[in-house]
Write a protein that holds these residues in place. Structure first.
Motif, PDB file in Angstrom:
ATOM      1  N   GLY A  87      79.057  87.719  15.684  1.00 25.97           N
ATOM      2  CA  GLY A  87      79.380  89.095  16.023  1.00 25.97           C
ATOM      3  C   GLY A  87      80.161  89.789  14.925  1.00 25.97           C
ATOM      4  N   VAL A  88      81.170  89.114  14.398  1.00 19.41           N
ATOM      5  CA  VAL A  88      81.992  89.698  13.334  1.00 19.41           C
ATOM      6  C   VAL A  88      81.178  89.871  12.049  1.00 19.41           C
ATOM      7  N   GLY A 128      77.929  89.955  11.716  1.00 18.53           N
ATOM      8  CA  GLY A 128      76.850  90.918  11.926  1.00 18.53           C
ATOM      9  C   GLY A 128      77.334  92.359  11.829  1.00 18.53           C
ATOM     10  N   SER A 129      78.502  92.656  12.379  1.00 21.23           N
ATOM     11  CA  SER A 129      79.029  94.021  12.287  1.00 21.23           C
ATOM     12  C   SER A 129      79.373  94.377  10.841  1.00 21.23           C
ATOM     13  N   TRP A 148      77.897  93.101   8.139  1.00 19.97           N
ATOM     14  CA  TRP A 148      76.625  93.290   7.440  1.00 19.97           C
ATOM     15  C   TRP A 148      76.002  94.643   7.775  1.00 19.97           C
ATOM     16  N   GLY A 161      76.407  93.777  15.648  1.00 21.68           N
ATOM     17  CA  GLY A 161      77.093  92.497  15.583  1.00 21.68           C
ATOM     18  C   GLY A 161      77.059  91.768  16.915  1.00 21.68           C
ATOM     19  N   SER A 212      85.287  94.136   9.789  1.00 26.31           N
ATOM     20  CA  SER A 212      84.514  93.949  11.010  1.00 26.31           C
ATOM     21  C   SER A 212      84.860  95.053  12.003  1.00 26.31           C
ATOM     22  N   MET A 264      85.637  90.459  19.055  1.00 26.08           N
ATOM     23  CA  MET A 264      85.364  91.890  18.970  1.00 26.08           C
ATOM     24  C   MET A 264      86.042  92.656  20.106  1.00 26.08           C
TER      25      MET A 264
END
Length: 339
Positions: free
Chosen positions: A57-58, A60-61, A63, A80, A140, A237
């Motif tokens: 999640g972190v 992905g956010s 990126w 994310g 993030s 998140m």
């Protein structure tokens, strides 16, 4: 802080809001574990699924912010979260394939996934950010908090939902409360839920009746991974806004304990998870009284062990009482036959 002030803090909205925050990841994971448990599959890998979701999640956010810089923070966070859920469900699929297709030992496979997630997240974190401890070097994004709306006008419950500052809670806290209702409806009011519980009770009878036992167990394990992933995403998140190595800190195992402490029921499991959240918040409050740190860290595990022992004792007493009544009824019926 005096003892009087300490007791006063236990009766404030802030304290109960803290319990909601602490219990949310365990509620998600425990409900996910309950679904797979009722299908006859003990998901020991809840810890690893939560951890991989928190990491993905972190990352992905972060990126998403690089790939689509004009999309906005909400999109970054949602991307994310979607990646985190995908990672958790993928691990659940790995567990399902190993267990259902290759007949692997379920406990060993689950422990293996937990070890894999713990090592892989640290390795990838170091590869991406150069830090083995946390993702503080990455930008993030967190999922938003929302106000309770008209629910905030309800007595008592409204104050709790409004939070300490009156501006509500993280969106996944509300989702955790909603998931309790949805999981109950799924298990008790849908055909798939009824089939799932039947498979857990007697898979051979279900095969004879023509139910696709393996497919239903696949569904259960994947749903378990999805809910555990929500718990992991909340940790990185919502509860925090970054990833830390081993940030699940045994919450997946506490979620497993909550299933059996809650007598394998939806409300009981959620209540047990809330109890574990209460224990962790209470332990943190003890630090304000100057209690030594080792004692503070020991409070939550000790309360957990005591709760499990009490549950085992009460269950044992009930079983002995039921057996005693059955024997008395049997003796009575035999006495009437002789008469």
């Amino acid at each position: 802080m005096s003892v009087f002030d300490f007791l006063h803090t236990l009766l404030t909205v802030s304290f109960f809001a803290a319990i909601l925050r602490a219990a949310t990841p365990m509620v998600f994971a425990a409900l996910g574990g309950l679904i797979s448990e009722l299908a006859g599959v003990i998901n020991v890998a809840l810890e690893g699924m939560m951890l991989i979701a928190a990491f993905a999640g972190v990352v992905g956010s972060a990126w998403a912010a690089v790939l689509w810089p004009d999309a906005g923070p909400l999109f970054f966070a949602l991307f994310g979260a979607a990646l985190g859920l995908f990672a958790a469900v993928f691990l659940a699929l790995v567990l399902a394939v190993f267990y259902l297709e290759f007949d692997a030992n379920l406990i060993i496979a689950g422990i293996g996934i937990n070890i894999l997630a713990a090592g892989l997240t640290v390795f990838l974190l170091f590869t991406i950010s150069g830090d083995k401890g946390s993702s503080a070097g990455l930008t993030s994004y967190a999922l938003p908090s929302i106000a309770p709306g008209f629910l905030g006008d309800l007595p008592v419950i409204g104050a709790l939902l409004a939070g300490a500052n009156g501006d509500g809670h993280h969106i996944l806290i509300y989702a955790a409360l909603l998931s309790i209702v949805l999981v109950w409806l799924f298990l008790h009011k849908t055909r798939l839920g009824l089939h799932l519980r039947a498979v857990g009770e007697n898979p051979e009878a279900c095969r004879t009746a023509g139910l696709p036992v393996k497919r239903i167990q696949y569904y259960a394990i994947l749903l378990s991974g999805l809910l555990a992933g929500l718990g992991g995403i909340y940790l990185s998140m919502g509860y925090l806004t970054l990833f830390q190595s081993n940030m699940t800190a045994g919450r997946g195992f506490l979620a497993l304990a909550a299933i059996f402490l809650g007598a394998r029921s939806v409300l009981g499991t959620a209540g047990a998870a809330a109890f574990f959240g209460l224990a962790s918040v209470f332990a943190a409050q003890l630090g304000l009284l100057g209690v030594p740190t080792p004692v503070v860290f020991a409070v939550a595990p000790v309360l957990t062990i005591i709760a499990l022992l009490l549950f085992s004792w009460v269950t044992g007493r009930r079983e002995k009482t039921a057996i005693s009544r059955a024997l008395q009824a049997l003796r009575k019926s035999k006495g009437q036959e002789h008469a």
